[in-house]
Write an enzyme that holds these catalytic residues in place. Structure first.
Site, mmCIF file in Angstrom:
data_model
loop_
_atom_site.group_PDB
_atom_site.id
_atom_site.type_symbol
_atom_site.label_atom_id
_atom_site.label_comp_id
_atom_site.label_asym_id
_atom_site.label_seq_id
_atom_site.Cartn_x
_atom_site.Cartn_y
_atom_site.Cartn_z
ATOM 1 N N ARG A 20 0.830 -1.219 0.000
ATOM 2 C CA ARG A 20 0.000 0.000 0.000
ATOM 3 C C ARG A 20 0.853 1.253 0.000
ATOM 4 O O ARG A 20 0.540 2.213 -0.688
ATOM 5 C CB ARG A 20 -0.949 0.012 1.200
ATOM 6 C CG ARG A 20 -2.011 -1.068 1.117
ATOM 7 C CD ARG A 20 -2.831 -1.136 2.373
ATOM 8 N NE ARG A 20 -1.948 -1.413 3.515
ATOM 9 C CZ ARG A 20 -2.161 -1.015 4.763
ATOM 10 N NH1 ARG A 20 -3.242 -0.338 5.069
ATOM 11 N NH2 ARG A 20 -1.324 -1.311 5.722
ATOM 12 N N ASN A 38 -5.954 -2.956 2.776
ATOM 13 C CA ASN A 38 -5.873 -4.400 2.952
ATOM 14 C C ASN A 38 -7.273 -4.958 3.127
ATOM 15 O O ASN A 38 -8.139 -4.318 3.726
ATOM 16 C CB ASN A 38 -5.042 -4.751 4.185
ATOM 17 C CG ASN A 38 -3.564 -4.567 3.961
ATOM 18 O OD1 ASN A 38 -3.094 -4.523 2.830
ATOM 19 N ND2 ASN A 38 -2.815 -4.451 5.038
#
Length: 91
Positions: A20, A38
């Site tokens: 990320r 996530n």
């Protein structure tokens, strides 16, 4: 260049490897907007907006990262929305 928006699920070794955060920095460098988070099932979910070429470039750069291993990518097109940045979200 026409903007597009993609909803993407990445599977593989994509959690716990900086996926990320790397997405965030790549998006910033390419002028892309959207978000990444996530999922509870081990995938990473992303909405990303920009040109098709820049989104493809982002995915290529993610695939080249040392600890990230993308096993599968599921992509759907979405309507473009008004936004100004790329962010990292929680679950």
């Amino acid at each position: 260049m026409e903007k597009v928006r993609k909803h993407i699920f990445f599977s593989g070794r994509v959690q716990g490897v900086g996926f990320r955060y790397k997405s965030y920095y790549i998006a910033q460098s390419l002028g892309l907007t959207g978000w990444a988070r996530n999922c509870y099932d081990g995938r990473v979910e992303m909405e990303v907006q920009g040109t098709e070429a820049d989104i493809d470039q982002m995915i290529l750069q993610l695939e080249k990262q040392r600890y990230i291993w993308i096993e599968d990518i599921s992509v759907k097109s979405m309507d473009v929305i008004q936004e100004n940045s790329f962010s990292i979200r929680g679950y």
